[in-house]
Write an enzyme that holds these catalytic residues in place. Structure first.
Site, PDB file in Angstrom:
ATOM      1  N   LYS A   1       0.383  -1.535  -0.383  1.00  0.00           N
ATOM      2  CA  LYS A   1      -0.160  -0.652   0.465  1.00  0.00           C
ATOM      3  C   LYS A   1       0.883   1.268  -0.089  1.00  0.00           C
ATOM      4  CE  LYS A   1      -3.865  -2.417   2.973  1.00  0.00           C
ATOM      5  NZ  LYS A   1      -4.428  -2.174   3.095  1.00  0.00           N
TER       6      LYS A   1
ATOM      7  N   TYR B   1     -12.213  -2.950  -3.481  1.00  0.00           N
ATOM      8  CA  TYR B   1     -12.498  -3.009  -2.325  1.00  0.00           C
ATOM      9  C   TYR B   1     -13.808  -3.117  -2.295  1.00  0.00           C
ATOM     10  CZ  TYR B   1      -8.386  -2.342   0.084  1.00  0.00           C
ATOM     11  OH  TYR B   1      -6.460  -3.272   1.346  1.00  0.00           O
TER      12      TYR B   1
ATOM     13  N   PHE C   1     -16.614   3.555   5.982  1.00  0.00           N
ATOM     14  CA  PHE C   1     -14.764   3.649   6.058  1.00  0.00           C
ATOM     15  C   PHE C   1     -14.496   3.962   4.743  1.00  0.00           C
ATOM     16  CE2 PHE C   1     -15.073  -0.496   7.433  1.00  0.00           C
ATOM     17  CZ  PHE C   1     -14.267  -1.412   6.497  1.00  0.00           C
TER      18      PHE C   1
ATOM     19  N   ARG D   1      -1.437 -14.700   4.259  1.00  0.00           N
ATOM     20  CA  ARG D   1      -2.582 -14.065   5.103  1.00  0.00           C
ATOM     21  C   ARG D   1      -1.643 -13.847   6.386  1.00  0.00           C
ATOM     22  NH1 ARG D   1      -6.671 -10.243   4.119  1.00  0.00           N
ATOM     23  NH2 ARG D   1      -7.215 -11.195   5.891  1.00  0.00           N
TER      24      ARG D   1
ATOM     25  N   THR E   1      -5.731  -8.316  10.614  1.00  0.00           N
ATOM     26  CA  THR E   1      -6.210  -6.300  10.385  1.00  0.00           C
ATOM     27  C   THR E   1      -5.582  -5.657  10.933  1.00  0.00           C
ATOM     28  OG1 THR E   1      -7.953  -7.890   8.813  1.00  0.00           O
ATOM     29  CG2 THR E   1      -7.655  -4.991   8.881  1.00  0.00           C
TER      30      THR E   1
ATOM     31  N   ARG F   1       2.860  -6.787   8.982  1.00  0.00           N
ATOM     32  CA  ARG F   1       1.899  -6.309   9.893  1.00  0.00           C
ATOM     33  C   ARG F   1       2.219  -5.942  11.292  1.00  0.00           C
ATOM     34  NH1 ARG F   1      -3.920  -7.427   6.948  1.00  0.00           N
ATOM     35  NH2 ARG F   1      -4.302  -6.072   5.178  1.00  0.00           N
TER      36      ARG F   1
ATOM     37  N   ASN G   1      -2.119  -0.175   7.208  1.00  0.00           N
ATOM     38  CA  ASN G   1      -1.484  -1.050   7.590  1.00  0.00           C
ATOM     39  C   ASN G   1      -0.418  -2.189   6.335  1.00  0.00           C
ATOM     40  OD1 ASN G   1      -3.585  -2.277   6.095  1.00  0.00           O
ATOM     41  ND2 ASN G   1      -4.483  -3.375   7.457  1.00  0.00           N
TER      42      ASN G   1
ATOM     43  N   HIS H   1      -2.284  -5.928   1.344  1.00  0.00           N
ATOM     44  CA  HIS H   1      -2.894  -6.111   1.363  1.00  0.00           C
ATOM     45  C   HIS H   1      -2.634  -7.452   0.811  1.00  0.00           C
ATOM     46  CE1 HIS H   1      -6.967  -7.375  -1.003  1.00  0.00           C
ATOM     47  NE2 HIS H   1      -6.217  -8.064  -0.910  1.00  0.00           N
TER      48      HIS H   1
ATOM     49  N   GLU I   1      -8.793 -10.645  -7.632  1.00  0.00           N
ATOM     50  CA  GLU I   1      -8.222  -9.521  -8.481  1.00  0.00           C
ATOM     51  C   GLU I   1      -6.684  -9.628  -8.961  1.00  0.00           C
ATOM     52  OE1 GLU I   1      -7.004  -9.616  -3.448  1.00  0.00           O
ATOM     53  OE2 GLU I   1      -9.321  -9.398  -3.173  1.00  0.00           O
TER      54      GLU I   1
END
Ligand code: DAT
Ligand code: MG
Length: 157
Positions: free
Chosen positions: A11, A51, A59, A87, A93, A104, A120, A123, A134
């Site tokens: 990100k 998203y 948000f 993950r 998250t 993270r 964070n 992704h 994606e």
């Protein structure tokens, strides 16, 4: 499936904080294989699509704005259980609740159950199905490269 693929994106905060090399190294260290990568400044409509399943959340506009704030590094990584393993490499998250040793957990600080927040760093797809969606959103077929790593037989038996 050792051909499973996942979509990963560093990100804008990860790019600005010069974490690109460190993050990529973690996927390489694990034994995942890079099959696609680019460096782009993403447009708002792409993040709205990316998203889409969060579009009715309060948000959502904040999240899209954050993702547009700077360049990102979309990537595709391939390997055994690539989605789930990635993950685990990412961590939860909420950065405050992430284990040290996760991306993270090591590189971000803000975010708890009540305020997960956006900064964070990275992704990662949450299922094989969303990975497929994606990957198709961010890469053309030609941009995803089929190749066999020289290390393959030393990572899998
Ligand atoms: P993840 O990125 O771990 O897959 P997600 O897909 O549920 O998490 O949410 C996407 C991003 O949106 C997440 O990285 C941070 C932000 N986010 C999630 N829930 C939030 C909330 N309740 N408030 C603010 N930002 C949130
Ligand atoms: Mg998600």
């Amino acid at each position: 499936d050792i051909r499973e693929r996942t979509f990963i994106m560093i990100k804008p905060d990860g790019v600005h904080r010069a974490l690109v090399g460190k993050i990529i190294k973690r996927f390489e260290n694990k034994g995942l294989k890079l099959v696609a990568l680019k460096f782009i400044w993403g447009k708002e409509d792409m993040f709205k699509k990316h998203y889409a399943d969060l579009s009715n959340r309060k948000f959502f506009p904040h999240l899209v704005k954050y993702m547009c704030r700077g360049p990102v590094v979309p990537m595709v990584w391939e390997g055994l259980h690539a989605v789930e393993i990635s993950r685990v490499l990412l961590g939860q998250t909420c950065s405050e609740e992430c284990e040290p040793g996760t991306i993270r957990g090591d590189f971000s600080i803000q975010g708890n159950r009540n305020h997960p927040m956006g900064r964070n760093v990275i992704h990662g797809s949450d299922s094989v199905e969303s990975a497929k969606r994606e990957i198709d959103l961010w890469f053309t077929k030609d941009e995803v490269v089929d190749w066999k790593s020289a290390m393959h037989t030393w990572i899998y038996e």
